[in-house]
Motif scaffolding. Structure first.
Motif, PDB file in Angstrom:
ATOM      1  N   TRP A  50     -12.201  49.562  -6.939  1.00 11.34           N
ATOM      2  CA  TRP A  50     -12.891  49.357  -8.609  1.00 11.34           C
ATOM      3  C   TRP A  50     -14.631  48.609  -7.506  1.00 11.34           C
ATOM      4  N   ALA A  85      -9.913  54.141 -13.363  1.00 12.78           N
ATOM      5  CA  ALA A  85      -9.417  53.168 -14.519  1.00 12.78           C
ATOM      6  C   ALA A  85      -8.940  52.228 -13.845  1.00 12.78           C
ATOM      7  N   ARG A 119     -18.583  55.675 -12.729  1.00 13.74           N
ATOM      8  CA  ARG A 119     -18.756  54.296 -12.903  1.00 13.74           C
ATOM      9  C   ARG A 119     -19.319  54.428 -14.044  1.00 13.74           C
ATOM     10  N   ARG A 141     -13.637  47.936 -15.129  1.00  8.98           N
ATOM     11  CA  ARG A 141     -12.537  48.306 -13.508  1.00  8.98           C
ATOM     12  C   ARG A 141     -13.050  49.279 -13.233  1.00  8.98           C
TER      13      ARG A 141
END
Length: 284
Positions: A50, A85, A119, A141
């Motif tokens: 991440w 994630a 993202r 994240r």
């Protein structure tokens, strides 16, 4: 505004099978890593932690260079870029439908944009509201999985228990082309219920009038399905048995219930995603 993340902060991408640390690579990547290490048929790929994804999204030159070097061996065709994630694909929260997947990504610029798009999708109003309902604080994240794009004849989903009544049968839905037509609800897929001993107790042909296919210029397009295939079943006995065997192997590796996304390239079965079932009715 903060400055770019330095290479001392982030780590370069790793082969997917090495992405076992869920706190860095997220749930989807760590599940696929475990599957690949166990010999399950996972397509080749890499995992982006991440912190590295944040650096790419912020335009860090060193991170961009590292990203493009790491995918050199995967650039023979299109790529699939998926979110991973932290907390995603867990027993408590699947995040299904909350984060974008980019399919048939082509070229360095396309890859950079896809990572940024995935993202940012986790920071959409809907995704953040989902996190709030689950009591997850702060910004997400988002790690990322990049894999060779599988171009299947048919694809779909499988549950190791009936999600409606909790009965101990495999429930399978399938359609032609990429599995996006099933997971996005674009078609009425074929529906199967299969007992643990392999006996098929239900098979219902769907209304599969379109297929999602890779487009020549990148991305995907919806194409009409020939009339003689709209109501033709995608899965024969051999393919159903392959899916039953894959489920049994996943149960040996992971335990618990299985929510699988899969694809057949000719008669070669590929495992695209694995998570525990969430929100299912308990078994009777």
């Amino acid at each position: 505004m903060t400055g770019p993340l330095s290479p001392s902060t982030w780590s370069a991408p790793v082969p997917l099978r090495l992405a076992t640390d869920e706190s860095r690579y997220g749930g989807k990547a760590s599940q696929l890593a475990a599957a690949a290490r166990a010999g399950l048929p996972v397509p080749e790929g890499i995992a982006l932690e991440w912190l590295f994804v944040d650096a790419v999204a912020e335009g860090d030159d060193e991170a961009l260079a590292a990203l493009h070097v790491s995918t050199t061996d995967l650039q023979g065709g299109g790529l699939a870029v998926r979110s991973s994630a932290l907390g995603e694909d867990s027993a408590a929260a699947s995040f299904a439908g909350q984060h974008l997947t980019c399919l048939n990504v082509r070229g360095p610029d396309g890859l950079t944009e896809a990572v940024r798009t995935v993202r940012d999708s986790a920071r959409s109003a809907g995704a953040l509201a989902y996190r709030e309902r689950l009591g997850l604080p702060g910004l997400p994240r988002v790690a990322v999985v990049v894999q060779e794009l599988v171009v299947p004849e048919c694809a779909g989903v499988l549950f190791s228990r009936d999600p409606l009544d909790g009965s101990d049968v495999l429930v399978i839905e399938a359609s032609w082309g990429l599995g996006e037509s099933v997971v996005s609800g674009l078609v009425v897929p074929d529906h199967y219920r299969v007992r643990r001993d392999g006996r098929v107790i239900e098979r219902t042909a769907g209304m599969k009038d379109l297929a999602v296919e890779p487009a020549l210029v990148g991305g995907t397009s919806q194409v009409p399905v020939p009339a003689d295939r709209i109501h033709r079943l995608c899965l024969d006995e051999t393919r159903l048995e392959s899916l039953r065997e894959l489920t049994a192997r996943c149960e040996q590796v992971f335990g618990g219930t299985q929510d699988l996304e899969w694809a057949f390239v000719a008669d070669r079965l590929r495992l695209l995603q694995r998570r525990p079932m969430t929100g299912a009715v308990p078994p009777h």
